[in-house]
Write a protein that holds these residues in place. Structure first.
Motif, PDB file in Angstrom:
ATOM      1  N   UNK A  52      49.062  27.205  42.725  1.00 14.65           N
ATOM      2  CA  UNK A  52      49.276  28.567  43.222  1.00 14.65           C
ATOM      3  C   UNK A  52      50.742  28.827  43.558  1.00 14.65           C
ATOM      4  N   UNK A  53      51.553  27.800  43.576  1.00 20.64           N
ATOM      5  CA  UNK A  53      52.998  27.951  43.823  1.00 20.64           C
ATOM      6  C   UNK A  53      53.302  28.757  45.085  1.00 20.64           C
ATOM      7  N   UNK A  54      52.627  28.379  46.175  1.00 24.56           N
ATOM      8  CA  UNK A  54      52.826  29.023  47.478  1.00 24.56           C
ATOM      9  C   UNK A  54      52.330  30.468  47.522  1.00 24.56           C
TER      10      UNK A  54
ATOM     11  N   UNK B 117      42.105  33.173  47.029  1.00 26.30           N
ATOM     12  CA  UNK B 117      41.045  33.857  47.783  1.00 26.30           C
ATOM     13  C   UNK B 117      39.847  34.131  46.884  1.00 26.30           C
ATOM     14  N   UNK B 118      38.706  34.523  47.466  1.00 27.74           N
ATOM     15  CA  UNK B 118      37.549  34.887  46.638  1.00 27.74           C
ATOM     16  C   UNK B 118      37.859  36.122  45.798  1.00 27.74           C
ATOM     17  N   UNK B 119      37.243  36.209  44.620  1.00 21.86           N
ATOM     18  CA  UNK B 119      37.408  37.386  43.783  1.00 21.86           C
ATOM     19  C   UNK B 119      36.886  38.628  44.487  1.00 21.86           C
TER      20      UNK B 119
ATOM     21  N   UNK C  34      44.023  33.938  42.236  1.00 18.37           N
ATOM     22  CA  UNK C  34      45.319  33.506  42.759  1.00 18.37           C
ATOM     23  C   UNK C  34      46.286  34.668  42.612  1.00 18.37           C
ATOM     24  N   UNK C  35      46.983  34.993  43.689  1.00 20.44           N
ATOM     25  CA  UNK C  35      47.937  36.097  43.672  1.00 20.44           C
ATOM     26  C   UNK C  35      49.351  35.582  43.904  1.00 20.44           C
TER      27      UNK C  35
ATOM     28  N   UNK D  77      49.261  41.879  41.457  1.00 22.08           N
ATOM     29  CA  UNK D  77      49.759  40.586  41.923  1.00 22.08           C
ATOM     30  C   UNK D  77      48.862  39.433  41.484  1.00 22.08           C
ATOM     31  N   UNK D  78      47.667  39.753  40.968  1.00 18.33           N
ATOM     32  CA  UNK D  78      46.742  38.693  40.567  1.00 18.33           C
ATOM     33  C   UNK D  78      47.299  37.974  39.348  1.00 18.33           C
TER      34      UNK D  78
END
Length: 444
Positions: free
Chosen positions: A52-54, A58-60, A376-377, A402-403
């Protein structure tokens, strides 16, 4: 096994809602475990790792009310269309559009909507279809598109008397046929409801016909009191409020979902609560149609009605609905605290509770045994993100664009913003072609 880690993990669990530098382990179609990235990498060293690179894990998202058929309204200009009110909007745009929709149009609108959902992190969508240009088989075409893109979906067809008794019966038959067809599935990816347009376009006879062929474990998806004209129609024709009428006709219940409910009274709210019926609010659409602000905070707080959030075809990015839901009630009530806790509860908790009245696998949370629906955003917090403020970061700092990664039912559907196994150019090229054909039929 799949391991998604190295990010701020929002689990939505009650006791462990947020894990700094967290990770989620997935085996098959469900979550195996959540924890810190270090712990889970040590425990599952051979798992495929998504970094996720920081960012945020979260859930979809879950969209509880959408209209896929609106996909091809973007950019549409209809000759002579100049609405003065909501009834003009329906008659001048939406009824004209759906009357020209055929199954080919429906299929390609579905491809666009499900693709867009993946790109915006929406992993489950409840849709309300209308295509009076071709009714029979239309839900199959949406089902085909949903399977093609792998998005969880619950479908229904909009029954209405506005095109006459014959087409109303065809709409009932399409729902009934699809309800039986989807009941044969064992993958927990698709379900069905009995769809209805709105009380003012439905006679008691048609509603009764629909109810009589609807199984007890299936509810109704209907628009309610989206405009005062709906209320006035019910009082004038039936001498009772809309919710009372639906109650008398046996439509309310725990599997039924009412869209909007802008103009309902406290007695109707109590009926909704007493029957455990669901309500879904759609703030962007309400503002765009200039129909008013629903009393959803009163339903939520005073009557403890199960209320959720949808987009109503306005967008496939439900973070927009979160943002507008947050401000519409503040503006309407002149109260800076209005909606602050209620709207995120609707989106992140109630939508999952509502969806799980159909889907069997636990949605909206990352914990052992829950659905492996994870997004992942790319979001790099400019201020500290903690278990006490992550909803504020979502509200003010994130949107669907952002996703970066979307995993549904344990399958990676988008990786680094590339939708897996999909030729997006082909999808959009066919969509533009079908949209133009539809526009030509509307203005022809």
């Amino acid at each position: 096994m799949l391991l998604i880690g190295n990010g701020n993990l929002i689990t939505r669990q009650k006791e462990k809602a947020f894990i700094k530098n967290g990770a989620v382990a997935i085996e098959g179609t469900t979550v195996t475990e959540v924890g810190t990235t270090a712990d889970l990498q040590q425990k599952y060293p051979d798992a495929e790792f998504i970094d996720a690179n920081d960012g945020v894990i979260m859930p979809g998202f879950i969209n509880m009310h959408n209209h896929i058929y609106s996909s091809f309204a973007r950019g549409l200009s209809i000759n002579g269309y100049h609405p003065k009110n909501f009834m003009d909007i329906l008659a001048g745009q939406w009824f004209k559009l759906d009357s020209k929709m055929d199954n080919q149009t429906t299929y390609h609108s579905g491809r666009v909507a499900y693709l867009d959902s993946i790109k915006n992190g929406v992993t489950t969508m409840f849709d309300h279809q209308a295509s009076y240009g071709e009714i029979a088989g239309s839900l199959d075409r949406l089902s085909q598109a949903a399977d093609e893109f792998g998005v969880r979906t619950c479908l229904c067809y909009e029954v209405s008397d506005r095109h006459g008794e014959k087409q109303a019966q065809q709409a009932i038959d399409e729902n009934s046929r699809f309800i039986k067809e989807v009941a044969k599935r064992t993958d927990d990816m698709q379900y069905a409801m009995m769809g209805m347009h709105a009380a003012f376009t439905l006679s008691d006879e048609t509603i009764t016909k629909a109810r009589e062929v609807t199984p007890e474990n299936v509810g109704f998806h209907i628009h309610v009191a989206e405009d005062l004209a709906d209320v006035q129609d019910s009082l004038h024709k039936y001498n009772k409020p809309i919710i009372n009428r639906l109650f008398d006709l046996g439509i309310l219940g725990s599997k039924t979902m009412l869209g909007h409910c802008i103009y309902i009274n406290p007695h109707e709210m109590k009926l909704i609560k007493d029957t455990d019926t669901m309500v879904v609010t759609n703030p962007e659409s309400n503002m765009g149609n200039a129909v008013g602000c629903p009393p959803v905070l009163r339903m939520f707080n005073e009557f403890a009605i199960l209320c959720g959030l949808g987009t109503d075809g306005y967008t496939n990015d439900i973070t927009e609905s979160y943002k507008v839901g947050n401000i519409i009630h503040k503006h309407h009530l002149a109260d800076p605290n209005a909606g602050w806790s209620e709207i995120p509860t609707m989106l992140f908790e109630n939508n999952a509770t509502m969806a799980n009245r159909y889907f069997k696998t636990k949605l909206g949370v990352l914990e052992a045994g829950a659905a492996a629906d994870v997004i992942v955003l790319d979001y790099y917090a400019p201020t500290p993100m903690t278990e006490n403020n992550f909803n504020s970061h979502i509200l003010f700092g994130m949107n669907g664009k952002d996703v970066r990664d979307t995993i549904i039912n344990g399958e990676v559907k988008m990786r680094n913003r590339e939708v897996v196994g999909v030729d997006q150019g082909e999808v959009y090229a066919h969509a533009r072609e079908e949209a133009q054909k539809l526009w030509n039929r509307i203005n022809g």
